[in-house]
Write a protein that holds these residues in place. Structure first.
Motif: not given
Lengths: 278, 247
Positions: A42, A253, A256, A262, A266-267, A269-270, A272, B169-174, B176-177, B180, B202
């Motif tokens: 990232x 990664x 996510x 799809x 819900x996706x 998330x990491x 952190x 991508x990981x922030x994008x997932x947050x 997008x959630x 939604x 999605x």
């Protein structure tokens, strides 16, 4: 791979700050043959810094140190700035992310590409012109003679990126570092540019370091993958085995990323805190 | 009732026409995507809807009423926009609190800061961020602020211009959630501009594919998932996105 193109051991990149030194690359080691290696991670993971440090493009006050830093039998640790200039472009070259900001706006395409060549070889004007047109043709620009006379603002993003690739490949380097070569481009153009890099690399038998944040893309265009997180390599694997990655960061990664079909509500998330990422 | 209705919308910048006769209907509560390459006119449509560009002909109806581009205040109470780049779309010298309070001040809404607290909660930002400046926050946090700002006037329609393409991508997932969840909680209608088909899959129910200023196809999410497009260009776009996929 018999002959290693690049051998790096314990590479560190440090920047001094008011709070003391900050290490952005924390002692990573890897080597590269004439193959396609991808570095993914990232923003802030240190992947671009790794790429830049190979060309010794980290400006002071940043510092690069490595126990072993060999490129094709040359010890990069011992190279002076003047000697590095001989290497850059001629032996190792780099494609940057955004053609809009990386091309010189006041030079025509022809002059820019020729400049890359003229710096390292002595050629007549006629030979230069021929080589430039041939190279533009190789990166699949339709009307090379017309495009060569254009300025960077007169070409599209995809074309600009192809011109940059032409510029980087014309001195026939042994190693190409591509730092997010397609993230400024449209999806439909991305594939073309990557296929192009791929073909040229295979044809000329060069080494490639592809720096990217896009795991899917990397799986298609590299042989091996290094996953970086906060300055460290957390996982190394073959690109084909990326789906079976074991490190939680890599798995995170991959999960996510939304898929084209799809179904998840819900996706994931990491978390952190687990790796103390930035 | 339909939230957005576009009838034969033509948009031109001086003499260059960028959108040619676009017509589409977005139902209330629906999430609709405009996809296409850069320069296909998708963001231009978004700007025309929210009144940032008034050089159009044709008809735009929001919730049954014709949009008058000269009356921006009315439009912005119904619809709000979230921009692509959270680094560029927040005022660097205003705190989160000021940024969020501004729409209320402009529209003369009296409020003692409750709504700022409410919206920060809604986008999942801790109250300690309320008096921070944009440079003291990460990209994902800034995008949350931008979303909170859009929600301040309690709009029914959100116009999202590539809201996650500048993020990891990981922030994008947050994000997008979050988008939604917000749609569910606040019963919002989304019009999303993107070039990323997986994001559409999605977040959206339907999508319109645009090419060179024209809508070439309108498809459902199911069609997208199966790749069942009728138009050749949509197919091409689908395969280009698929190309990067791990088989």
């Amino acid at each position: 791979m018999s002959q290693k193109l690049l051998e790096i051991e314990d590479l560190r990149v440090t920047f001094p700050t008011h709070q003391g030194d900050v290490e952005v690359v924390k002692g990573i080691s890897f080597d590269l043959g004439r193959e396609r290696l991808a570095i993914v991670g990232e923003s802030g993971s240190g992947k671009s810094m790794t790429g830049r440090s190979i060309l010794k493009l980290i400006r002071s006050p940043g510092r690069v140190t490595a126990k072993k830093f060999m490129f094709d039998g040359i010890d990069l640790n011992k190279q002076s700035e003047r000697q590095m200039r001989q290497l850059r472009g001629a032996r190792i070259s780099m494609v940057m992310q955004d053609p809009k900001f990386s091309l010189n706006p006041v030079l025509t395409i022809q002059d820019q590409i020729a400049e890359a060549l003229r710096t390292h070889q002595k050629l007549t004007k006629k030979e230069l012109d021929e080589k430039v047109l041939h190279m533009l043709d190789q990166v699949r620009i339709n009307d090379p003679a017309r495009v060569a006379k254009l300025y960077p603002h007169e070409v599209s993003g995809g074309m600009g990126q192809r011109i940059m690739i032409a510029m980087m490949l014309i001195p026939e380097p042994d190693l190409l570092i591509a730092d997010e070569p397609t993230s400024a481009l449209d999806v439909s153009v991305q594939a073309q540019v990557l296929d192009l890099i791929d073909n040229l690399i295979q044809e000329k038998g060069m080494g490639l370091i592809l720096i990217s944040h896009d795991l899917n893309l990397v799986a298609n265009y590299a042989d091996r993958v290094l996953v970086m997180n906060s300055g460290e390599i957390v996982e190394q694997c073959n690109a084909s085995e990326l789906q079976n990655a074991t490190h939680p960061y890599t798995q995170g990664l991959l999960a996510a990323m939304p898929r084209i079909d799809e179904t998840r509500e819900e996706l994931p998330t990491l978390d952190r805190t687990q790796w103390a990422a930035t | 009732m339909s939230a957005i209705e576009l009838n034969n919308l033509n948009i031109a910048y001086s003499s260059v026409q960028v959108v040619h006769g676009a017509s589409l209907t977005v139902n209330e509560g629906e999430s609709f995507a405009l996809v296409g390459e850069s320069g296909s006119g998708k963001s231009t449509i978004l700007k025309a809807i929210c009144g940032l560009n008034d050089e159009w002909t044709g008809e735009i109806k929001l919730y049954g009423e014709k949009v008058d581009p000269r009356n921006r205040a009315d439009i912005s109470r119904i619809s709000q926009m979230v921009f692509q780049d959270p680094y560029g779309s927040l005022h660097p010298r205003k705190t989160v609190d000021t940024t969020l309070s501004e729409p209320l001040a402009i529209h003369g809404i009296k409020d003692n800061g409750d709504r700022v607290v409410e919206m920060l909660n809604a986008v999942g930002l801790d109250q300690r961020y309320r008096f921070r400046f944009p440079h003291q926050m990460s990209g994902g946090q800034r995008q949350r602020v931008a979303i909170a700002r859009a929600l301040m006037l309690k709009p029914k329609l959100m116009l999202l211009d590539e809201p996650t393409s500048a993020l990891d991508v990981s922030v994008q997932a947050e994000i997008l959630n979050l988008l939604k969840q917000l749609r569910k909680d606040q019963n919002l209608t989304y019009l999303l501009v993107t070039h990323d088909l997986p994001v559409v899959s999605f977040l959206c129910d339907r999508l319109a594919v645009m090419k060179k200023g024209k809508i070439v196809e309108i498809a459902t999410r199911d069609q997208l998932a199966k790749g069942e497009f009728n138009d050749a260009y949509s197919q091409e776009l689908y395969h280009a996105s698929k190309h990067e996929y791990v088989a």
